[in-house]
Write an enzyme that holds these catalytic residues in place. Structure first.
Site, PDB file in Angstrom:
ATOM      1  CE1 TYR A   1      49.146  26.290  44.768  1.00 14.43           C
ATOM      2  CE2 TYR A   1      48.583  26.561  47.440  1.00 14.43           C
ATOM      3  CZ  TYR A   1      48.410  26.434  45.849  1.00 14.43           C
ATOM      4  OH  TYR A   1      47.476  28.045  46.022  1.00 14.43           O
TER       5      TYR A   1
ATOM      6  CE  LYS B   1      45.919  30.572  47.931  1.00 18.74           C
ATOM      7  NZ  LYS B   1      44.775  31.524  47.017  1.00 18.74           N
TER       8      LYS B   1
END
Ligand code: NAD
Ligand code: 0WE
Length: 263
Positions: free
Chosen positions: A160, A167
């Site tokens: 990720y 995020k």
């Protein structure tokens, strides 16, 4: 599920991040429509135009407008379209994320580049700030903004990578905007969803094994659905959540509360 058609009755809600029927934004829009909202949709480019127009017709859409969130001019155009149609905006759904493919595979020390970092943070985090900055003067005194995030912001998640960093920035943005927009009656929250097989997710190496792991090693012992995210979104956009702002609400079957679990 039976929906209460007065939950967001008459609210005018802008949905940003709809690409196809698997999009989380599609499930959110469907619940909002069934719950009485009037919707407006933006789409990234003409590739999505046909789908968006059909979806809008079937789901209580008032307008569709192209908007590449990497462009300030496009963001201005989107908000001016919404304002000319509606006057005031009662809600915004931001369901957008993008990293160049080479940034979200392999170890970060190999994958990360200055350009990859910039693009990822621009589209996945700044786009939210840019949108809210443009929209807030036109939001009603009892309005709500939501965005979508993922637990990779809080805990290192294989592959990720820089999306997790973006995020984390997005979740911090939610707190900063909530802090100063609260006095204007605008609430700002994010939904941290468990993994869902959308088009964006299906291209990711090992996604299926991650889905399996989540579905097994989680308190609810199953994966969550995009409809469940839609239900939480409708709650956060409705007056039922009037005391909640600045939060990250997990819709992940409880995955985030476990330090570890047995296979
Ligand atoms: P999706 O591909 O359906 O949605 C992503 C959207 O971002 C698309 O509509 C795409 O057009 C839009 N987008 C990308 N770059 C853009 C740009 N420059 N301008 C305008 N729009 C742009 O995938 P999704 O899974 O529905 O993702 C929606 C959100 O949910 C993302 O923020 C994602 O990080 C988040 N999320 C997804 C999952 C999951 O497992 N699918 C889990 C948690 C959070
Ligand atoms: O936020 C996301 C995915 C967002 C995403 C997906 C893609 C695929 C296609 C952003 N950029 C791109 N770029 C592309 O070229 N999720 C929360 C879903 C997801 O993505 C992962 C995950 C999970 C979960 C990537 C690696 C590991 C886990």
């Amino acid at each position: 599920m039976d929906y209460n058609s007065i939950m967001v009755e008459g609210k005018k809600i802008l949905v940003v991040g709809l690409a196809n029927k698997y999009s989380i934004a599609a499930a959110i829009s469907s619940v909002l429509h069934k719950s009485g909202a009037t919707l407006g949709f933006s789409y990234q480019n003409e590739r999505f135009e046909k789908f968006i127009n059909e979806f809008s017709n079937a789901n209580g859409g008032d307008f569709t407008q192209v908007c590449d969130l990497a462009s300030d001019a496009d963001i201005k155009k989107l908000i001016s379209t919404a304002v000319s149609k509606w006057g005031k905006i009662d809600g915004i759904v931001h369901s957008v994320g993008f990293a160049p493919a080479d940034q979200i595979s392999g170890n970060i020390e190999e994958a990360i580049t200055r350009e990859g970092f910039q693009i990822t943070h621009d589209v996945s985090s700044y786009s939210f700030s840019g949108l809210v900055k443009e929209a807030y003067p036109h939001m009603s005194e009892n309005s709500s903004v939501i965005t979508l995030t993922y637990i990779g912001s809080q805990e290192a998640t294989p592959n990720y990578n820089v999306m997790g960093m973006a995020k984390a920035s997005l979740e911090a943005s939610v707190r900063y905007f909530a802090a100063t927009l609260g006095a204007k009656g605008i609430r700002v929250n994010s939904i941290s969803a468990g993994p869902i097989k959308t088009l964006a997710a299906s291209g990711i190496k090992g996604f299926k094994s991650m889905l399996n792991k989540h579905g097994t090693n989680t308190p609810l012992a199953r994966n969550i659905t995009s409809e469940e995210v839609g239900n939480t979104a409708a709650f956060l956009l409705s007056d039922m959540s009037s005391g909640i702002t600045g939060q990250t609400i997990y819709v992940d079957g409880g995955y985030n509360i476990q330090a570890t679990s047995f296979d």
